[in-house]
Design a protein around this motif. Structure first.
Motif, PDB file in Angstrom:
ATOM      1  N   MET A 133       0.828  -1.213   0.000  1.00  0.00           N
ATOM      2  CA  MET A 133       0.000   0.000   0.000  1.00  0.00           C
ATOM      3  C   MET A 133       0.857   1.255   0.000  1.00  0.00           C
ATOM      4  SD  MET A 133      -3.043  -0.509  -0.352  1.00  0.00           S
ATOM      5  CE  MET A 133      -3.433   1.218  -0.139  1.00  0.00           C
ATOM      6  N   VAL A 134       1.847   1.290   0.906  1.00  0.00           N
ATOM      7  CA  VAL A 134       2.682   2.497   0.986  1.00  0.00           C
ATOM      8  C   VAL A 134       3.506   2.653  -0.296  1.00  0.00           C
ATOM      9  CG1 VAL A 134       4.647   3.478   2.191  1.00  0.00           C
ATOM     10  CG2 VAL A 134       2.711   2.683   3.460  1.00  0.00           C
ATOM     11  N   GLY A 135       3.991   1.527  -0.833  1.00  0.00           N
ATOM     12  CA  GLY A 135       4.721   1.599  -2.094  1.00  0.00           C
ATOM     13  C   GLY A 135       3.843   2.134  -3.210  1.00  0.00           C
ATOM     14  N   LEU A 136       2.609   1.637  -3.273  1.00  0.00           N
ATOM     15  CA  LEU A 136       1.676   2.069  -4.320  1.00  0.00           C
ATOM     16  C   LEU A 136       1.362   3.557  -4.180  1.00  0.00           C
ATOM     17  CD1 LEU A 136      -0.277   1.079  -6.586  1.00  0.00           C
ATOM     18  CD2 LEU A 136      -2.015   0.979  -4.832  1.00  0.00           C
ATOM     19  N   VAL A 155      13.557   7.816  11.976  1.00  0.00           N
ATOM     20  CA  VAL A 155      13.928   8.067  10.574  1.00  0.00           C
ATOM     21  C   VAL A 155      12.736   8.670   9.834  1.00  0.00           C
ATOM     22  CG1 VAL A 155      14.569   6.971   8.413  1.00  0.00           C
ATOM     23  CG2 VAL A 155      15.648   6.244  10.512  1.00  0.00           C
ATOM     24  N   LEU A 156      11.591   8.038  10.045  1.00  0.00           N
ATOM     25  CA  LEU A 156      10.353   8.503   9.413  1.00  0.00           C
ATOM     26  C   LEU A 156      10.054   9.948   9.816  1.00  0.00           C
ATOM     27  CD1 LEU A 156       7.838   7.336   7.918  1.00  0.00           C
ATOM     28  CD2 LEU A 156       6.896   6.871  10.128  1.00  0.00           C
ATOM     29  N   LEU A 157      10.195  10.222  11.119  1.00  0.00           N
ATOM     30  CA  LEU A 157       9.874  11.564  11.607  1.00  0.00           C
ATOM     31  C   LEU A 157      10.849  12.592  11.064  1.00  0.00           C
ATOM     32  CD1 LEU A 157       8.911  11.178  15.321  1.00  0.00           C
ATOM     33  CD2 LEU A 157       7.501  11.736  13.397  1.00  0.00           C
ATOM     34  N   LEU A 191      11.632   8.867   3.704  1.00  0.00           N
ATOM     35  CA  LEU A 191      10.332   8.645   4.344  1.00  0.00           C
ATOM     36  C   LEU A 191       9.851   7.229   4.077  1.00  0.00           C
ATOM     37  CD1 LEU A 191       8.074  10.555   5.759  1.00  0.00           C
ATOM     38  CD2 LEU A 191       6.886  10.218   3.628  1.00  0.00           C
ATOM     39  N   LEU A 192      10.005   6.813   2.828  1.00  0.00           N
ATOM     40  CA  LEU A 192       9.602   5.458   2.451  1.00  0.00           C
ATOM     41  C   LEU A 192      10.413   4.426   3.221  1.00  0.00           C
ATOM     42  CD1 LEU A 192       7.787   4.034   0.385  1.00  0.00           C
ATOM     43  CD2 LEU A 192       9.761   3.905  -1.086  1.00  0.00           C
ATOM     44  N   MET A 193      11.719   4.700   3.356  1.00  0.00           N
ATOM     45  CA  MET A 193      12.572   3.764   4.076  1.00  0.00           C
ATOM     46  C   MET A 193      12.128   3.646   5.532  1.00  0.00           C
ATOM     47  SD  MET A 193      16.241   4.569   5.529  1.00  0.00           S
ATOM     48  CE  MET A 193      16.878   3.571   6.848  1.00  0.00           C
ATOM     49  N   GLY A 194      11.846   4.792   6.175  1.00  0.00           N
ATOM     50  CA  GLY A 194      11.418   4.749   7.561  1.00  0.00           C
ATOM     51  C   GLY A 194      10.123   3.978   7.726  1.00  0.00           C
ATOM     52  N   ALA A 231      -0.592  14.840   1.068  1.00  0.00           N
ATOM     53  CA  ALA A 231      -1.140  13.573   0.582  1.00  0.00           C
ATOM     54  C   ALA A 231      -0.250  12.408   0.997  1.00  0.00           C
ATOM     55  CB  ALA A 231      -1.287  13.626  -0.931  1.00  0.00           C
ATOM     56  N   LEU A 232       1.062  12.617   0.874  1.00  0.00           N
ATOM     57  CA  LEU A 232       2.008  11.568   1.259  1.00  0.00           C
ATOM     58  C   LEU A 232       1.890  11.250   2.749  1.00  0.00           C
ATOM     59  CD1 LEU A 232       4.303   9.983  -0.088  1.00  0.00           C
ATOM     60  CD2 LEU A 232       5.868  11.748   0.643  1.00  0.00           C
ATOM     61  N   PHE A 233       1.820  12.292   3.564  1.00  0.00           N
ATOM     62  CA  PHE A 233       1.722  12.100   5.008  1.00  0.00           C
ATOM     63  C   PHE A 233       0.442  11.351   5.376  1.00  0.00           C
ATOM     64  CE2 PHE A 233       4.531  15.718   6.810  1.00  0.00           C
ATOM     65  CZ  PHE A 233       5.596  15.186   6.134  1.00  0.00           C
ATOM     66  N   SER A 234      -0.673  11.747   4.754  1.00  0.00           N
ATOM     67  CA  SER A 234      -1.934  11.129   5.151  1.00  0.00           C
ATOM     68  C   SER A 234      -1.935   9.650   4.804  1.00  0.00           C
ATOM     69  CB  SER A 234      -3.097  11.827   4.467  1.00  0.00           C
ATOM     70  OG  SER A 234      -3.308  11.254   3.201  1.00  0.00           O
ATOM     71  N   GLY A 235      -1.218   9.267   3.735  1.00  0.00           N
ATOM     72  CA  GLY A 235      -1.187   7.860   3.383  1.00  0.00           C
ATOM     73  C   GLY A 235      -0.184   7.068   4.191  1.00  0.00           C
ATOM     74  N   VAL A 236       0.821   7.741   4.736  1.00  0.00           N
ATOM     75  CA  VAL A 236       1.921   7.005   5.358  1.00  0.00           C
ATOM     76  C   VAL A 236       1.991   7.207   6.871  1.00  0.00           C
ATOM     77  CG1 VAL A 236       4.405   6.708   5.383  1.00  0.00           C
ATOM     78  CG2 VAL A 236       3.258   7.082   3.231  1.00  0.00           C
ATOM     79  N   LEU A 237       2.051   8.466   7.309  1.00  0.00           N
ATOM     80  CA  LEU A 237       2.478   8.718   8.693  1.00  0.00           C
ATOM     81  C   LEU A 237       1.533   8.159   9.737  1.00  0.00           C
ATOM     82  CD1 LEU A 237       4.018  12.246   8.841  1.00  0.00           C
ATOM     83  CD2 LEU A 237       5.092  10.040   8.831  1.00  0.00           C
ATOM     84  N   THR A 238       0.291   8.654   9.755  1.00  0.00           N
ATOM     85  CA  THR A 238      -0.626   8.199  10.794  1.00  0.00           C
ATOM     86  C   THR A 238      -0.877   6.704  10.657  1.00  0.00           C
ATOM     87  OG1 THR A 238      -2.354   8.976   9.326  1.00  0.00           O
ATOM     88  CG2 THR A 238      -1.831  10.354  11.190  1.00  0.00           C
TER      89      THR A 238
END
Lengths: 150, 168, 532
Positions: C92-95, C146-148, C124-127, C249-256
């Protein structure tokens, strides 16, 4: 102009600190020391230059090496990890040994990784300190600021 | 006894950090966060048990000499928490560097030591008419939850327009 | 064909390597540097999705996999662990990041690109990938950082004053969350003497309730703050509207979602009994998150602020799924978790589509204020349709993935006898519908109020910005129409996520036997690391 003392200290101490950094790095394989500490000491040496000469002169002195340092360090560290992949693990330690003048020397991925860590620490700390001092110099009105004489 | 002192120190650092973070002003915020990281690093240090003069690495010979695993454990210093602390220190170093840069930028922009939201509060309380004028300039839809933040964003994003509005 | 287990590390190693390489060109001219970084990022995102897809395929074929970095046996080294839940999240995150990439290519300004947008996307992707795949609690903390770190840079990239304002709040509150996680990891090591997640799973059940509750509470606070759950959600709406729309958009799909994933991973594994005893707490948090989020959304004046409150509200549904994760239902234990995972995936798709659509509008019109927008349906019928479908999906209308997720969650909560939370969630769905219709109306319906600035109306750009949301909406519809394969997939994921014995067996079968011979860390012994 108080900076003259700092410039004298910089001239004497910075090479010594850089040598200490290299010593700490080499010592770190088997004894206390290592890439992180060495990187911090090297960054302290460069910070001394920044304090004494200002950010512009420091950029002139260390030149184009500073900008890609972070990338080089990260790439070196990742390479060390990827070499380990050849042995079936990630970050797996791999060594080669050879004899120089009767002494057995070991070279391996841990040193390579440590080198990467050192470069990253130097790159990051120096970038941060340079940015901060540039911002501070920009915030100071130019009348108050004393340009170091060439 | 040492463990108790360590626990008290961790608590003290946490208390001081909380006090500083809750104060007005961004430098105090950075210092408070620094105290937090120190407190947590000390707490991590305590998780490895406090031993004095004990080796972190034990070879097979001393295992035999000690007789049993329990006897060995009594004279053994756990090295892992120190590795964890080193990692945590490196990370907090990076974080602190980043926050200091952010706060430096904000300081250069506002010329004050006040955090987001505090500025608007101070602006509003310092000038009895400021709140009224700011409210008057806001679009109707902004009459909501995060008014001060919105004011600040407005004020920052379009400083030239705010000046125009003020002239009118 | 069995691939070498080293491939498990590729989701971390690939973005890290490419990110490191793309930092090498700092002394080049800015244009060449950005071009190289862009190419590398595209390559990395594509390769990452390929690897993630392969891992999902592999894990469906031959079950969960584990790999010891450095080849140290399980509790001593760092473990990476892959099961269907992990692989689904990786895909999902990759997509999402691959679909956001063309949008970024079309809209990101040269200044931000020069400051390192594309390398940071890789980091970000790596984290995120690392946080998904790791099997070690301290390593999880490191990957969170790392992500943060990458997200801090992305959030403040460009350095406008509002970004700095939002950035300070975001950094401080997230730092507090990370500290709680670090403290939780430290206390875990101090009491249980281990950080390996499989080993913790073995030892945690034998630990006294106080220890369990302490660690569970710290982890709940830490991951809850990352996921923007009820008491600690303030950082999200005060920062998400400030950066470039691509970043939001990236944050909403990944961070939370990483925070939610960690809750899904850690709670069934470490605290299966607490999931039952703490159910009222979890459901209360979930309900309050939903209600506060949706009520907050009603008051928002701009597109992205409104949508960021909806992010919070939707997190509540996932927490509701976690609350009933192990409740018995007609479809077996763990069906609640399966639905929560389905809802998580649905939310990633739809929320990113909405934020990309709203971001495109904001970029093209030069403003995101609802009071200034209107009537865009005449000039952008396709965008308007996509946004409407995504909005209805968010509200949970059939035939979208949101309907399946919400219906299933309701069924599980009813079966668990939790009437109040079910009622709250239905009520919140209603409010979500109202709010989304209001949003759509004020952007697309009515008379055009504002002429778009002429310089941004290049036709190629619209194609680049619309295609990603079109694909996302299509996937959401596909899940809604043909739900059976997806349901089977998430049920596999959930059954593997709650299979604690299976986790331990995959990581190292010796862990359970070791427990007989080694003293537990709680009983005055420092740790097992010297004895092993």
């Amino acid at each position: 102009m108080t900076e003259i003392y700092l410039r004298l200290v910089d001239r004497i101490l910075t090479p010594i600190l850089l040598l200490i950094a290299i010593f700490l790095f080499l010592r770190g394989h088997d004894l206390p020391g290592g890439g992180f500490i060495a990187g911090l000491v090297a960054a302290a040496a460069i910070e001394l230059t920044i304090l004494a000469l200002g950010s512009t002169a420091t950029r002139d002195r260390y030149g184009p090496w500073l900008a890609p340092l972070l990338g080089i360090g990260l790439t070196v560290a990742v390479t060390a990890a990827l070499i380990g992949m050849a042995g079936g693990g990630f970050f797996l330690g791999r060594w080669i040994q050879f004899e120089v003048a009767g002494e057995t020397l070991k070279l391996g991925t841990p040193q390579l990784f440590d080198l990467g860590v050192m470069l990253v620490v130097v790159g990051m700390a120096v970038t941060y300190l340079l940015r901060l001092s540039e911002a501070a110099e920009a915030a100071t009105p130019s009348a108050e600021r004393q340009e170091p004489r060439p | 006894m040492t463990a108790l002192m360590l626990a008290l120190l961790v608590g003290l650092l946490f208390a001081c950090g909380t006090y500083l973070v809750l104060q007005r002003g961004q430098i105090k915020l950075v210092l408070g966060l620094g105290l937090f990281t120190h407190a947590i690093n000390l707490a991590l240090f305590g998780t490895g048990r406090l031993t004095r003069g004990a080796p972190p690495l034990v070879d097979g010979e001393s295992v035999k000499a000690a007789g049993s695993a329990a006897a060995l454990f009594a004279r053994y210093a756990d090295p892992l928490p120190q590795a964890l602390i080193l990692t945590a220190i490196v990370i907090s170093f990076g974080m602190t560097a980043f926050i200091v840069m952010l706060i430096f930028r904000r300081d250069a922009l506002t010329g004050s030591d006040l955090l987001p939201g505090e500025l608007a509060a101070v602006v509003n309380t310092a000038d009895p008419f400021a709140e009224f004028t700011l409210r008057m300039q806001l679009p109707e839809a902004a009459d909501d939850y995060d008014l001060l933040q919105y004011e600040l964003d407005e004020l920052y994003d379009h400083p030239e327009r705010e000046v125009e509005n003020a002239r009118e | 064909m069995t691939p070498h287990p080293t491939v498990l590390i590729l989701p971390v190693a690939l973005p890290l390597l490419l990110g490191a390489i793309s930092l090498l060109f700092q002394s080049m001219g800015p244009d060449r540097r950005v071009a190289l970084q862009r190419t590398l990022a595209g390559l990395g995102l594509f390769a990452n999705l390929a690897v993630a897809g392969f891992l999902l395929f592999w894990v469906l074929q031959s079950g969960p996999q584990a790999f010891q970095l450095g080849l140290w046996p399980a509790p001593f080294g760092i473990t990476v662990y892959l099961d269907t839940l992990t692989a689904l999240m990786l895909v999902m995150v990759g997509l999402l990041s691959l679909l956001i990439y063309p949008f970024a290519l079309a809209t990101i300004d040269p200044e931000r690109a020069q400051l390192g947008f594309f390398p940071m996307m890789l980091f970000l992707l790596m984290g995120a990938n690392g946080a998904f795949i790791t099997g070690d609690l301290f390593n999880l903390y490191v990957f969170y950082e790392v992500l943060l770190m990458a997200s801090f840079v992305l959030l403040t990239l460009g350095g406008t004053p509002s970004q700095i304002n939002g950035g300070i709040r975001y950094v401080v509150l997230n730092l507090m969350g990370s500290m709680m996680l670090l403290l939780g990891a430290g206390i875990t090591y101090g009491t249980l003497g281990t950080l390996n997640m499989a080993h913790i799973a073995v030892r945690m059940v034998e630990a006294p309730y106080t220890v369990q509750a302490l660690i569970a509470g710290l982890l709940l606070v830490a991951f809850g703050a990352k996921a923007a759950a009820f008491p600690a959600f303030f950082w999200l709406p005060s920062s998400y509207h400030t950066p470039h729309p691509v970043v939001t958009a990236l944050f909403s799909g990944v961070l939370t979602k990483v925070g939610v994933y960690s809750l899904f991973r850690v709670f069934p594994l470490f605290f299966p009994t607490l999931l039952a005893t703490w159910q009222p707490l979890l459901l209360t948090v979930a309900g309050l998150t939903m209600v506060v989020g949706v009520l907050g959304a009603f008051a928002q004046p701009t597109i992205r602020r409104l949508l960021s409150f909806h992010i919070i509200s939707q997190i509540g549904y996932m927490l509701m799924g976690l609350g009933v994760a192990l409740s018995p239902s007609a479809y077996g234990v763990g069906f609640g978790l399966a639905l929560a995972i389905l809802f998580l995936i649905h939310n990633q798709l739809v929320k990113t589509a909405l934020l990309l659509g709203g971001g495109a509008v904001e970029l093209e019109m030069g403003t995101g204020k609802l009071s200034e927008l209107g009537g865009l349906v005449h000039s952008r019928p396709l965008q308007a349709t996509l946004f409407l479908v995504a909005a209805f999906a968010l509200a949970g209308f059939p035939p979208t993935s949101g309907f399946i997720g919400k219906l299933g969650l309701l069924e599980v909560t009813f079966a668990a006898g939790q009437w109040p939370i079910a009622a709250v969630s239905v009520f919140v769905s209603l409010l979500t519908t109202m709010s989304m219709i209001r949003l759509w109306q004020s952007i697309f319906w009515g008379k055009p109020r504002l002429a778009p600035p002429p310089e941004v109306r290049a036709p190629g750009r619209t194609l680049w910005t619309t295609t990603p949301s079109a694909i996302l909406v299509a996937i959401s519809l596909a899940i809604g129409v043909a739900a059976q394969p997806m349901l089977a997939l998430v049920q596999t994921a959930a059954s593997q996520a709650i299979d604690r014995a299976g986790y331990v067996r995959t990581v190292n079968p010796a862990l359970t036997e070791q427990e007989r011979s080694l003293p537990l860390g709680i009983q005055s012994q420092p740790s097992e690391r010297a004895g092993g």
